[in-house]
Design an enzyme around this catalytic site. Structure first.
Site, PDB file in Angstrom:
ATOM      1  NE  ARG A 108      -3.780   0.906   1.945  1.00  0.00           N
ATOM      2  CZ  ARG A 108      -5.000   1.191   2.397  1.00  0.00           C
ATOM      3  NH1 ARG A 108      -5.167   2.090   3.341  1.00  0.00           N
ATOM      4  NH2 ARG A 108      -6.038   0.575   1.910  1.00  0.00           N
ATOM      5  CG  HIS A 135      -8.364   0.448  -2.797  1.00  0.00           C
ATOM      6  ND1 HIS A 135      -7.628  -0.651  -2.390  1.00  0.00           N
ATOM      7  CD2 HIS A 135      -9.009   0.888  -1.680  1.00  0.00           C
ATOM      8  CE1 HIS A 135      -7.806  -0.844  -1.091  1.00  0.00           C
ATOM      9  NE2 HIS A 135      -8.643   0.067  -0.641  1.00  0.00           N
ATOM     10  CD  GLN A 138     -13.080  -1.094  -0.460  1.00  0.00           C
ATOM     11  OE1 GLN A 138     -12.259  -1.011   0.441  1.00  0.00           O
ATOM     12  NE2 GLN A 138     -14.343  -1.459  -0.240  1.00  0.00           N
ATOM     13  CG  ASP A 231     -13.086   7.199  -1.384  1.00  0.00           C
ATOM     14  OD1 ASP A 231     -12.983   7.109  -0.147  1.00  0.00           O
ATOM     15  OD2 ASP A 231     -12.118   7.058  -2.163  1.00  0.00           O
ATOM     16  CB  CYS A 272     -13.901   2.128   0.069  1.00  0.00           C
ATOM     17  SG  CYS A 272     -13.356   3.839   0.017  1.00  0.00           S
ATOM     18  NE  ARG A 300     -10.968  -4.344   0.859  1.00  0.00           N
ATOM     19  CZ  ARG A 300      -9.980  -3.511   1.197  1.00  0.00           C
ATOM     20  NH1 ARG A 300     -10.195  -2.491   1.981  1.00  0.00           N
ATOM     21  NH2 ARG A 300      -8.754  -3.673   0.699  1.00  0.00           N
TER      22      ARG A 300
END
Ligand code: CP
Ligand code: NVA
Length: 313
Positions: A108, A135, A138, A231, A272, A300
């Site tokens: 990440r 991402h 996700q 988001d 998310c 997830r």
């Protein structure tokens, strides 16, 4: 076990075909059912996972760490303040060392080029746990969550409202296009997704039958929507832009009125997480009956486990 997925990395959803996503989602549904039935396997016994973090994380870190650990594997958390990644040692050299010690790597951080280089030089599967650009893990969880609530995603109308050029908007467009879900990105013009990516995504959508729409039109965008997603308005690394983002994005906040405008009483609200309640979404929407954000967070773990099972076994 995996249909040609063994040994593969996931750096962006552009790496995947619709059949790969289908395979990973089926596996994730199976692993979730297995876990809920209290059945534990030791699929990763004797295996190691390097977890590299330049940015903070709750869900992604915990999903990788618990999914790998509860199947008997050994996950090792390495933040950029602990290791030499890009500081006293190049990404290429770090990747080659990690590739000699670990069976797989998750990363990440900021630049997509870093995760791409880790995959190129390590020789082991690398999983993108978020970069500035994408991402992908996700979106696997998001698709799984929509399937649990609404069934097949093909033909559904999905609306992403907010910062239309961040990692989530980019990856959601790709995931939708692959799986035949119509995707509207509702954002002010200044924050529309990059034209080249939209072109690529529309190419994928031609094959699946999905419609990809980019708009700033608050009056019509959400009509008939099955899902509304948002988001944060300033992603990690962009915090100093928050003031100008608030000015641009306030009209795009997901609130009860926006849900009502869909005309669909069963519309789902997704995010998310982490969320800034009162900015991109009101408290009543995220805490209300349309919200599936906690299922989404749980998924997830199941989707990330599926990805690692498919790639490693
Ligand atoms: N959704 C997500 O990636 O959450 P974290 O930043 O907590 O990992
Ligand atoms: N766009 C957000 C996603 C967090 C999961 C960020 O990059 O901060």
């Amino acid at each position: 076990m995996a249909k040609n997925f063994r040994g593969r990395s996931l750096l962006t959803l552009l790496d995947l075909k619709a059949e790969d996503v289908r395979y990973l989602l089926d596996l994730a549904h199976m692993l979730k059912a297995e876990r809920l039935a209290g059945q534990f396997q030791q699929r990763f016994r004797g295996r190691t996972l390097a977890m590299l973090f330049e940015k903070r994380s709750t869900r992604t870190r915990c999903a990788f760490e618990t999914a790998f650990g509860e199947e008997g594997g050994c996950p090792v958390f390495l933040s950029s303040s602990d290791i030499q990644l890009g500081a006293k040692e190049s990404i290429e050299d770090t990747a080659r060392v990690l590739g000699r010690m670990f069976d797989c790597i998750m990363f990440r951080g900021f630049e997509q080029a870093t995760v791409d280089k880790l995959a190129e030089y390590s020789g082991v599967p690398v999983f993108n746990g978020l970069t500035d650009l994408y991402h992908p893990t996700q979106v696997l969880a998001d698709l799984m969550t929509i399937e649990e609530s609404l069934g097949d995603v093909a033909g559904l109308d999905f609306v992403y409202a907010g910062d239309g050029r961040n990692n989530m908007a980019n990856s959601l467009m790709i995931g939708s296009a692959l799986m035949g879900m119509n995707c509207t990105v509702l954002a002010p013009e200044e924050l529309h997704p990059e034209g080249k990516l939209v072109e690529t995504v529309r190419g994928l959508a031609e094959r699946s039958g999905a419609e990809i729409r980019i708009t700033s039109d608050l009056e019509t965008a959400v009509e008939g929507a099955n899902v509304i997603y948002t988001d944060v308005w300033a992603s990690m690394g962009e915090e100093e832009q928050m003031k100008e983002r608030i000015a641009l994005l306030e009209p795009y906040r997901v609130d009860a009125e926006m849900l009502e405008q869909t005309g669909n009483p069963d519309v789902l609200f997704m995010h998310c997480l982490p969320a800034v309640k009162g900015n991109e979404v009101t408290f009543d929407v995220i805490e209300g009956p349309s919200s599936v954000v906690w299922d989404e967070a749980e998924n997830r773990k199941h989707t990330i486990k599926a990805l690692m099972v498919a790639s490693l076994l």
